[in-house]
Design a protein around this motif. Structure first.
Motif, PDB file in Angstrom:
ATOM      1  N   ALA A  73       5.873  16.350  13.120  1.00 40.57           N
ATOM      2  CA  ALA A  73       7.805  16.618  12.561  1.00 40.57           C
ATOM      3  C   ALA A  73       7.637  15.632  11.662  1.00 40.57           C
ATOM      4  CB  ALA A  73       8.141  16.309  13.884  1.00 40.57           C
ATOM      5  N   ARG A  74       6.887  14.539  12.084  1.00 39.82           N
ATOM      6  CA  ARG A  74       7.373  13.783  10.504  1.00 39.82           C
ATOM      7  C   ARG A  74       6.372  14.014   9.631  1.00 39.82           C
ATOM      8  NH1 ARG A  74       9.824   8.726   9.678  1.00 39.82           N
ATOM      9  NH2 ARG A  74       9.237   6.675   9.358  1.00 39.82           N
ATOM     10  N   LEU A  89       4.769   5.220  12.730  1.00 41.19           N
ATOM     11  CA  LEU A  89       6.028   4.034  11.632  1.00 41.19           C
ATOM     12  C   LEU A  89       5.422   3.353  10.216  1.00 41.19           C
ATOM     13  CD1 LEU A  89       7.968   1.379  11.153  1.00 41.19           C
ATOM     14  CD2 LEU A  89       5.751   0.217  12.334  1.00 41.19           C
ATOM     15  N   VAL A  90       4.228   4.343  10.632  1.00 41.80           N
ATOM     16  CA  VAL A  90       3.398   4.052   9.016  1.00 41.80           C
ATOM     17  C   VAL A  90       3.400   4.816   8.028  1.00 41.80           C
ATOM     18  CG1 VAL A  90       1.205   3.484   7.301  1.00 41.80           C
ATOM     19  CG2 VAL A  90       1.455   2.034   9.883  1.00 41.80           C
ATOM     20  N   ARG A  91       4.023   5.817   8.342  1.00 43.03           N
ATOM     21  CA  ARG A  91       4.578   7.105   7.930  1.00 43.03           C
ATOM     22  C   ARG A  91       6.207   6.907   6.773  1.00 43.03           C
ATOM     23  NH1 ARG A  91       6.487   9.662   4.449  1.00 43.03           N
ATOM     24  NH2 ARG A  91       7.055  12.042   4.586  1.00 43.03           N
ATOM     25  N   GLN A  92       6.664   5.736   6.960  1.00 46.28           N
ATOM     26  CA  GLN A  92       8.197   4.871   6.394  1.00 46.28           C
ATOM     27  C   GLN A  92       7.186   4.537   4.986  1.00 46.28           C
ATOM     28  OE1 GLN A  92      11.124   5.624   7.750  1.00 46.28           O
ATOM     29  NE2 GLN A  92      11.809   4.274   6.087  1.00 46.28           N
ATOM     30  N   VAL A 101       0.573  -1.642   0.129  1.00 49.97           N
ATOM     31  CA  VAL A 101       0.197   0.766   0.345  1.00 49.97           C
ATOM     32  C   VAL A 101       1.349   1.273  -0.104  1.00 49.97           C
ATOM     33  CG1 VAL A 101      -1.731  -1.692   0.865  1.00 49.97           C
ATOM     34  CG2 VAL A 101      -0.246  -0.340   2.633  1.00 49.97           C
ATOM     35  N   ARG A 102       2.156   1.237  -0.324  1.00 50.34           N
ATOM     36  CA  ARG A 102       3.200   2.470  -0.206  1.00 50.34           C
ATOM     37  C   ARG A 102       2.674   2.931  -1.393  1.00 50.34           C
ATOM     38  NH1 ARG A 102       4.459  -1.523  -4.026  1.00 50.34           N
ATOM     39  NH2 ARG A 102       5.360  -1.012  -6.055  1.00 50.34           N
ATOM     40  N   ASP A 103       3.015   4.633  -0.983  1.00 44.67           N
ATOM     41  CA  ASP A 103       2.141   6.471  -1.367  1.00 44.67           C
ATOM     42  C   ASP A 103       1.421   6.071  -1.589  1.00 44.67           C
ATOM     43  OD1 ASP A 103       5.170   5.828  -1.566  1.00 44.67           O
ATOM     44  OD2 ASP A 103       5.498   5.389  -3.645  1.00 44.67           O
ATOM     45  N   ARG A 104      -0.173   4.828  -1.326  1.00 41.86           N
ATOM     46  CA  ARG A 104      -1.246   5.411  -1.113  1.00 41.86           C
ATOM     47  C   ARG A 104      -1.723   6.794  -0.186  1.00 41.86           C
ATOM     48  NH1 ARG A 104      -3.188  -0.397  -2.417  1.00 41.86           N
ATOM     49  NH2 ARG A 104      -4.929   0.260  -1.970  1.00 41.86           N
ATOM     50  N   PRO A 105      -3.075   6.984  -0.114  1.00 38.84           N
ATOM     51  CA  PRO A 105      -3.473   7.832   1.277  1.00 38.84           C
ATOM     52  C   PRO A 105      -4.109   6.652   2.367  1.00 38.84           C
ATOM     53  CG  PRO A 105      -4.787   8.242  -1.176  1.00 38.84           C
ATOM     54  CD  PRO A 105      -3.929   7.325  -1.387  1.00 38.84           C
TER      55      PRO A 105
END
Length: 322
Positions: free
Chosen positions: A195-196, A168-171, A148-152
């Motif tokens: 900040a993240r 973590l998921v922000r990675q 699901v990378r780069d998805r909303p």
């Protein structure tokens, strides 16, 4: 029971045929032990279409891994029994080991027992969430983040671990929302999230919105639906540990069975491996714990057999080699 009415005898009975249980059975079968694996057919990862992070098996359907594993252990004479173990108790005073009682089925006698019954995930009670579990309502970013990378994405604030989960998921995506829901975020929480690059959406979650077999978004009490393509949530892991505590295995302060590095419990002859002892263990880790327990267990059996042979030799008056 055998035809003569006695319990079927095995060196080891493994309860649970997930990655941990089958790995233990594989090592023990190759060590020429008589092993039975009893499985109730309730794998934790059954809702998932694929598993990730298992070297050489990345992307493989979980059911396919277990099917291959069952074929492999069967090559070494391991007995595979579909059924549910109701309880385990120490054998009578005339013999060592354990008696393993199956629901409506045979009684097995085991010199040693490996419990690999896993856990269940208790989900937050939000309408629409359970229906999407394992599809686009997810738990572990290491298991599903790449897909699901780069998805909303979203993280549901249904428990105290949600802030760290969001960080973590922000990675895996720059478009990430933490739905505060019932969380009371501290100033430090908000500072770290900002900040993240994690956006915080206030308001109580009403339901998970899906349409056409896909997640569409998260509906808030205000009526707003925040579009998301996948969301992460922390379920409550509940170990399937009734058999262990029926044997009076010790627990830690959080209620989980205590084991050493090989899976030994506080009860001699009983090992616990995989998610029943460690909720964080992914499939590859669970498989490793099963193998480690099997190595230790086999050495334990060898030590017992050596002690028995020495005692018999002494009793018979046969001199041992100098």
């Amino acid at each position: 029971m055998n035809e003569n009415g006695t319990a079927e005898r095995h060196d080891v009975v493994v309860v649970g045929a997930g990655a941990a249980g089958l790995s233990a059975a594989l090592v023990l079968g190759r060590a020429r032990r008589r092993v039975a694996v009893v499985d109730a057919g309730e794998p934790r990862n059954a809702p998932a279409a694929h598993m990730q992070g298992f070297l050489s098996r990345d992307g493989m359907p979980p059911a396919a891994l277990l099917a291959v594993g069952r074929e492999e252990v069967a090559r070494y004479g391991v007995d595979l029994i579909d059924g549910r173990v109701e309880h385990i108790e120490p054998a009578g005073p005339a013999e060592t080991g354990f008696t393993v009682h199956l629901a409506g089925g045979p009684v097995l006698h085991a010199r040693r027992v490996v419990v690999a019954t896993g856990l269940r995930d208790d989900l937050p009670e939000l309408p629409g969430l359970a229906e999407r579990w394992g599809e686009d309502v997810l738990h572990c970013p290491y298991c599903h983040g790449w897909e699901v990378r780069d998805r909303p994405l979203g993280v549901l604030g249904t428990g105290p671990g949600a802030v760290n989960q969001a960080l973590l998921v922000r990675q895996w995506s720059a478009d990430l929302v933490l739905f505060a829901h019932t969380l009371e975020l501290t100033g430090a929480d908000r500072e770290r999230l900002a900040a993240r690059g994690v956006r915080v959406v206030e308001g109580r979650i009403v339901r998970v919105v899906a349409d056409g077999g896909r997640l569409r978004g998260i509906e808030l009490a205000s009526g707003e639906v925040v579009p998301r393509e996948a969301v992460f949530v922390f379920p409550q892991p509940v170990p399937r540990d009734a058999l262990l505590f029926g044997l009076d295995c010790a627990r830690d302060d959080h209620g989980w069975v205590t084991t050493d590095r090989t899976g030994r419990t506080s009860v001699p002859g009983v090992w616990a491996v995989g998610n029943v002892a460690d909720p964080r263990a992914q499939v590859v880790v669970a498989a490793g714990t099963g193998a480690a327990a099997a190595f230790d267990l086999n050495h334990d059996l060898v030590d017992e057999e050596i002690g028995r042979a020495v005692a018999l030799s002494r009793a018979s008056g046969v001199a041992l080699p100098a």
